[in-house]
Design a protein around this motif. Structure first.
Motif, PDB file in Angstrom:
ATOM      1  N   CYS A   1      -4.683  -0.099   0.467  1.00  0.00           N
ATOM      2  CA  CYS A   1      -5.205  -1.168   1.324  1.00  0.00           C
ATOM      3  C   CYS A   1      -6.576  -0.728   1.839  1.00  0.00           C
ATOM      4  CB  CYS A   1      -4.240  -1.463   2.465  1.00  0.00           C
ATOM      5  SG  CYS A   1      -4.293  -0.282   3.824  1.00  0.00           S
TER       6      CYS A   1
ATOM      7  N   CYS B   1       0.356   3.394   3.622  1.00  0.00           N
ATOM      8  CA  CYS B   1       0.869   2.924   4.924  1.00  0.00           C
ATOM      9  C   CYS B   1       2.117   2.065   4.776  1.00  0.00           C
ATOM     10  CB  CYS B   1      -0.207   2.157   5.682  1.00  0.00           C
ATOM     11  SG  CYS B   1      -0.708   0.625   4.864  1.00  0.00           S
TER      12      CYS B   1
ATOM     13  N   CYS C   1       0.850  -1.179   0.000  1.00  0.00           N
ATOM     14  CA  CYS C   1       0.000   0.000   0.000  1.00  0.00           C
ATOM     15  C   CYS C   1       0.893   1.238   0.000  1.00  0.00           C
ATOM     16  CB  CYS C   1      -0.888  -0.009   1.237  1.00  0.00           C
ATOM     17  SG  CYS C   1      -1.832   1.519   1.422  1.00  0.00           S
TER      18      CYS C   1
ATOM     19  N   CYS D   1      -6.691   2.043   4.522  1.00  0.00           N
ATOM     20  CA  CYS D   1      -6.320   3.392   4.064  1.00  0.00           C
ATOM     21  C   CYS D   1      -7.438   3.951   3.182  1.00  0.00           C
ATOM     22  CB  CYS D   1      -4.992   3.377   3.320  1.00  0.00           C
ATOM     23  SG  CYS D   1      -3.577   3.190   4.429  1.00  0.00           S
TER      24      CYS D   1
END
Ligand SMILES: [Zn+2]
Ligand SMILES: [Zn+2]
Length: 195
Positions: free
Chosen positions: A181, A163, A160, A184
């Motif tokens: 993801c 993050c 991702c 997020c």
């Protein structure tokens, strides 16, 4: 397939104690397997079966033990709906059977087994002795899991960009052209807040 009593002994050992949920769970799983015509869920038929469970209580462990379906094998699917219900799915046919514990069975247990002391003893006797149609409602269903949800799926892993965490099984969402993801993409899904 082992007998009901043999399975109950194994369920108790795996779960850590004997309780009404072990008896109910073993009964539910055996009924589901019988309806699907699956005799050897932890051996020859182990790739045929997945199980959806709608509660995380004692019976959940018994259902996992009898069916051999486990989270770690991707064959146990947890839907956190607080219902004493499970759906057993034959992946070969896509046919499933959803089994729900009847509300009446608790009252029936209290009435029929009033001579036993305590709710737990009454429930254990009832769940052992009452007929399937006194304990459960059954419904034939069709279940078409996404291939990415099934055991053995090899999806591309991605990182991702927000993050930096790795994600498996193609579980991303596109937001403004970025593959993020799920947490997020949708922070309200998070069960935690950063300290
Ligand atoms: Zn228990
Ligand atoms: Zn992320």
């Amino acid at each position: 397939m082992e007998s009901f009593d043999e399975l109950l002994v194994k369920a108790e050992a795996a779960h850590g104690h004997m309780c009404p949920g072990q008896i109910l769970g073993v009964r539910m799983a055996l009924l589901g397997l019988e309806r699907l015509g699956i005799d050897d869920p932890r051996g020859a038929d182990r790739k045929r079966l997945i199980t959806y469970i709608e509660i995380d209580r004692c019976a959940t462990d018994a259902i996992g033990m009898v069916t051999g379906c486990r989270l770690g094998k991707r064959s146990l699917k947890f839907r956190d709906w607080g219902k004493m219900a499970a759906t057993f799915v034959d992946l070969e046919s896509g046919g499933g059977i959803r089994i729900v514990a009847l509300e009446d069975s608790r009252e029936l247990a209290e009435k029929r087994y009033a001579h036993l002391e305590g709710k737990k003893a009454q429930q254990m006797a009832a769940y052992r002795e009452l007929a399937d149609d006194q304990l459960f409602r059954e419904q034939r269903v069709r279940v078409a899991p996404n291939p990415s949800e099934l055991p053995g799926y090899r999806g591309q892993r991605f990182l991702c960009p927000r993050c930096g965490e790795g994600v498996n099984f193609g579980l991303f969402e596109e937001v403004n052209g970025d593959k993020l993801c799920l947490t997020c993409a949708r922070p309200q899904l998070r069960y935690w807040t950063a300290e």
